[in-house]
Motif scaffolding. Structure first.
Motif, PDB file in Angstrom:
ATOM      1  N   ASP A 250       0.926  -1.279  -0.192  1.00  0.00           N
ATOM      2  CA  ASP A 250      -0.097  -0.130  -0.155  1.00  0.00           C
ATOM      3  C   ASP A 250       0.847   1.151  -0.042  1.00  0.00           C
ATOM      4  O   ASP A 250       0.482   2.308  -0.403  1.00  0.00           O
ATOM      5  CB  ASP A 250      -0.983  -0.032   1.317  1.00  0.00           C
ATOM      6  N   ASN A 251       1.990   1.291   0.459  1.00  0.00           N
ATOM      7  CA  ASN A 251       2.909   2.433   0.597  1.00  0.00           C
ATOM      8  C   ASN A 251       3.774   2.494  -0.704  1.00  0.00           C
ATOM      9  O   ASN A 251       4.615   3.349  -0.957  1.00  0.00           O
ATOM     10  CB  ASN A 251       3.983   2.288   1.785  1.00  0.00           C
ATOM     11  N   GLY A 252       3.509   1.510  -1.819  1.00  0.00           N
ATOM     12  CA  GLY A 252       4.411   1.847  -3.046  1.00  0.00           C
ATOM     13  C   GLY A 252       5.633   0.871  -3.166  1.00  0.00           C
ATOM     14  O   GLY A 252       6.148   1.017  -4.077  1.00  0.00           O
ATOM     15  N   THR A 253       5.895   0.188  -1.874  1.00  0.00           N
ATOM     16  CA  THR A 253       7.181  -0.581  -2.060  1.00  0.00           C
ATOM     17  C   THR A 253       6.924  -1.904  -2.749  1.00  0.00           C
ATOM     18  O   THR A 253       5.584  -2.538  -2.661  1.00  0.00           O
ATOM     19  CB  THR A 253       7.337  -0.848  -0.528  1.00  0.00           C
ATOM     20  N   ALA A 254       7.751  -2.333  -3.499  1.00  0.00           N
ATOM     21  CA  ALA A 254       7.592  -3.456  -4.537  1.00  0.00           C
ATOM     22  C   ALA A 254       7.235  -4.601  -3.798  1.00  0.00           C
ATOM     23  O   ALA A 254       7.683  -5.028  -2.631  1.00  0.00           O
ATOM     24  CB  ALA A 254       8.577  -3.673  -5.357  1.00  0.00           C
ATOM     25  N   PHE A 255       6.525  -5.420  -4.010  1.00  0.00           N
ATOM     26  CA  PHE A 255       5.731  -6.646  -3.368  1.00  0.00           C
ATOM     27  C   PHE A 255       5.715  -7.627  -4.306  1.00  0.00           C
ATOM     28  O   PHE A 255       4.215  -7.861  -4.942  1.00  0.00           O
ATOM     29  CB  PHE A 255       4.855  -6.298  -2.482  1.00  0.00           C
ATOM     30  N   MET A 256       6.534  -8.430  -4.444  1.00  0.00           N
ATOM     31  CA  MET A 256       6.298  -9.382  -5.765  1.00  0.00           C
ATOM     32  C   MET A 256       5.915 -10.917  -5.457  1.00  0.00           C
ATOM     33  O   MET A 256       5.672 -11.078  -4.069  1.00  0.00           O
ATOM     34  CB  MET A 256       7.549  -9.465  -6.655  1.00  0.00           C
ATOM     35  N   TYR A 257       5.901 -11.820  -6.032  1.00  0.00           N
ATOM     36  CA  TYR A 257       5.401 -13.207  -5.770  1.00  0.00           C
ATOM     37  C   TYR A 257       6.686 -13.826  -4.674  1.00  0.00           C
ATOM     38  O   TYR A 257       6.184 -14.182  -3.648  1.00  0.00           O
ATOM     39  CB  TYR A 257       5.376 -14.326  -6.962  1.00  0.00           C
ATOM     40  N   SER A 258       7.768 -13.424  -5.067  1.00  0.00           N
ATOM     41  CA  SER A 258       8.855 -13.984  -4.086  1.00  0.00           C
ATOM     42  C   SER A 258       8.704 -13.314  -2.765  1.00  0.00           C
ATOM     43  O   SER A 258       9.203 -13.968  -1.612  1.00  0.00           O
ATOM     44  CB  SER A 258      10.394 -13.572  -4.751  1.00  0.00           C
ATOM     45  N   ASP A 259       8.208 -12.055  -2.531  1.00  0.00           N
ATOM     46  CA  ASP A 259       7.939 -11.584  -1.391  1.00  0.00           C
ATOM     47  C   ASP A 259       6.854 -12.070  -0.511  1.00  0.00           C
ATOM     48  O   ASP A 259       6.820 -12.269   0.665  1.00  0.00           O
ATOM     49  CB  ASP A 259       7.981  -9.835  -1.640  1.00  0.00           C
ATOM     50  N   VAL A 260       5.891 -12.496  -1.365  1.00  0.00           N
ATOM     51  CA  VAL A 260       4.577 -12.937  -0.681  1.00  0.00           C
ATOM     52  C   VAL A 260       4.787 -14.250  -0.043  1.00  0.00           C
ATOM     53  O   VAL A 260       4.584 -14.389   1.296  1.00  0.00           O
ATOM     54  CB  VAL A 260       3.534 -13.251  -1.778  1.00  0.00           C
ATOM     55  N   ILE A 261       5.891 -15.215  -0.413  1.00  0.00           N
ATOM     56  CA  ILE A 261       5.881 -16.359  -0.007  1.00  0.00           C
ATOM     57  C   ILE A 261       7.032 -16.416   1.346  1.00  0.00           C
ATOM     58  O   ILE A 261       7.395 -17.391   1.928  1.00  0.00           O
ATOM     59  CB  ILE A 261       6.478 -17.392  -1.009  1.00  0.00           C
ATOM     60  N   ALA A 262       7.618 -15.062   1.341  1.00  0.00           N
ATOM     61  CA  ALA A 262       8.544 -14.898   2.506  1.00  0.00           C
ATOM     62  C   ALA A 262       8.058 -13.841   3.522  1.00  0.00           C
ATOM     63  O   ALA A 262       8.759 -13.568   4.641  1.00  0.00           O
ATOM     64  CB  ALA A 262       9.954 -14.379   1.806  1.00  0.00           C
ATOM     65  N   VAL A 263       6.920 -13.245   3.276  1.00  0.00           N
ATOM     66  CA  VAL A 263       6.528 -12.191   4.000  1.00  0.00           C
ATOM     67  C   VAL A 263       6.281 -12.686   5.734  1.00  0.00           C
ATOM     68  O   VAL A 263       5.580 -13.770   5.765  1.00  0.00           O
ATOM     69  CB  VAL A 263       5.376 -11.491   3.542  1.00  0.00           C
ATOM     70  N   ASP A 264       6.445 -11.864   6.434  1.00  0.00           N
ATOM     71  CA  ASP A 264       6.128 -12.098   8.156  1.00  0.00           C
ATOM     72  C   ASP A 264       4.512 -11.528   8.088  1.00  0.00           C
ATOM     73  O   ASP A 264       4.580 -10.160   8.567  1.00  0.00           O
ATOM     74  CB  ASP A 264       7.126 -11.521   8.941  1.00  0.00           C
ATOM     75  N   GLY A 265       3.561 -12.208   7.833  1.00  0.00           N
ATOM     76  CA  GLY A 265       2.296 -11.675   7.741  1.00  0.00           C
ATOM     77  C   GLY A 265       1.283 -12.334   7.833  1.00  0.00           C
ATOM     78  O   GLY A 265       1.332 -13.905   8.100  1.00  0.00           O
ATOM     79  N   TYR A 266       0.141 -12.154   7.919  1.00  0.00           N
ATOM     80  CA  TYR A 266      -1.217 -12.794   8.011  1.00  0.00           C
ATOM     81  C   TYR A 266      -2.293 -12.074   7.380  1.00  0.00           C
ATOM     82  O   TYR A 266      -2.254 -10.728   7.065  1.00  0.00           O
ATOM     83  CB  TYR A 266      -1.578 -13.043   9.610  1.00  0.00           C
ATOM     84  N   ILE A 267      -3.339 -12.701   6.924  1.00  0.00           N
ATOM     85  CA  ILE A 267      -4.573 -12.296   6.234  1.00  0.00           C
ATOM     86  C   ILE A 267      -5.676 -12.215   7.320  1.00  0.00           C
ATOM     87  O   ILE A 267      -6.078 -13.063   7.640  1.00  0.00           O
ATOM     88  CB  ILE A 267      -4.949 -13.214   4.897  1.00  0.00           C
ATOM     89  N   ASP A 268      -6.490 -10.913   7.138  1.00  0.00           N
ATOM     90  CA  ASP A 268      -7.516 -10.911   7.827  1.00  0.00           C
ATOM     91  C   ASP A 268      -8.634 -10.576   6.752  1.00  0.00           C
ATOM     92  O   ASP A 268      -8.600  -9.929   5.879  1.00  0.00           O
ATOM     93  CB  ASP A 268      -7.700  -9.663   8.712  1.00  0.00           C
TER      94      ASP A 268
END
Length: 287
Positions: A250-268
């Motif tokens: 959302d802040n404009g930082t690149a977020f590709m497929y390789s980032d998705v599978i490594a992200v420290d996150g969760y979905i609501d």
């Protein structure tokens, strides 16, 4: 002497006939190369098929549509749009020839985009775009089939995460991230137990869902409740579906497929745009 003149008269005729035959073979247009994509049905339209890009021997290109499920005496407009289908790009690059429902086919021959920009076969295979077929040649706002093409084509790389039920009984499902050729991702939600209508906001938040207090880093397209026919039972059931292109946070930082599978996150997933009741949740990436 008469015989000699007959031979002289016949010889030019034979030569002329031979030259015409060679010209006819030269004028035949052949396929030098081609690539086929599979069209996906949109909103249970019942229409699917293929789209084929063709490099022709006469220096032109063709886009060939072959639709299944069309109806006689009906027509379908088709377009090559810029951007991808999840982003719902509306800028038309090429207007395709109308598909006659009797045959389900059309072939558009071109050498440039609608704005006269020349395009090669190689550029077409790397185009940032998608093909979409509409309901008919009058109502152009109802898509019935589409497919991402060029650099937006989906690869075989994908990862699926479970979304667990929270504060709405039986609302759960999965989200699948599929990698594109350009390294971006397509996020596909499929939930069961959601209301038959309405839209559900969904977000990636930082951290682990056990803490449930992370900041929002990515916002998905709203998940829409629709009624579909269950493939096994044949009965109607409610399902929540959405597709979102994933290329930056959302802040404009690149977020590709390789980032998705490594992200420290969760979905609501929340109930609505005005009610933040949590209905489904799941860890993703490194979690």
């Amino acid at each position: 002497m008469k015989t000699f003149f007959k031979v002289l008269i016949l010889m030019p005729l034979v030569l002329i006939s031979s030259c015409r035959s060679d010209d006819a073979e030269t004028d035949q247009v052949t396929d030098l190369a081609s690539k086929t994509y599979t069209l996906n049905t949109v909103d249970n339209s019942g229409i699917s098929g293929t789209v084929r890009f063709i490099k022709n021997s006469n220096f032109t290109l063709s886009i060939e549509l072959r639709l299944l499920g069309t109806v006689n005496n009906n027509y379908h407009s088709g377009f090559l749009y810029m951007d991808n289908a999840a982003n719902d790009g509306e800028d038309v690059a090429i207007t395709l020839d109308v598909v006659d429902g009797d045959t389900g086919m059309s072939t558009t021959v071109f050498t440039s985009l609608d704005d006269d920009t020349p395009i090669s076969y190689e550029e077409l295979l790397n185009f940032d775009g998608y093909i979409e077929v509409k309901s008919n040649d009058v109502n152009l706002n109802t898509p019935v089939a589409n497919v991402d093409i060029g650099q937006n084509e989906l690869t075989t790389n994908q990862v699926t995460y479970n979304l667990e039920e929270r504060n709405l009984n039986n609302a759960s499902g999965i989200v699948t991230f599929k990698e594109r050729l350009n390294g971006e991702a397509l996020a596909i939600f499929s939930l069961t137990g959601t209301p038959a209508s309405g839209e559900h906001p969904a977000f990636i938040r930082s951290g682990n869902m056990a803490a449930a207090s992370g900041a929002t880093i990515f916002t998905f397209n709203n998940i829409k409740g629709i009624t579909v026919v269950n493939e096994t039972s044949g009965l109607n059931e409610t399902r929540g579906v959405s597709q979102t292109n994933v290329a930056e946070l959302d802040n404009g930082t690149a977020f590709m497929y390789s980032d998705v599978i490594a992200v420290d996150g969760y979905i609501d997933v929340e109930l609505s745009t005005t009610n933040t009741l949590l209905i489904a949740q799941g860890n993703i990436g490194s979690n």
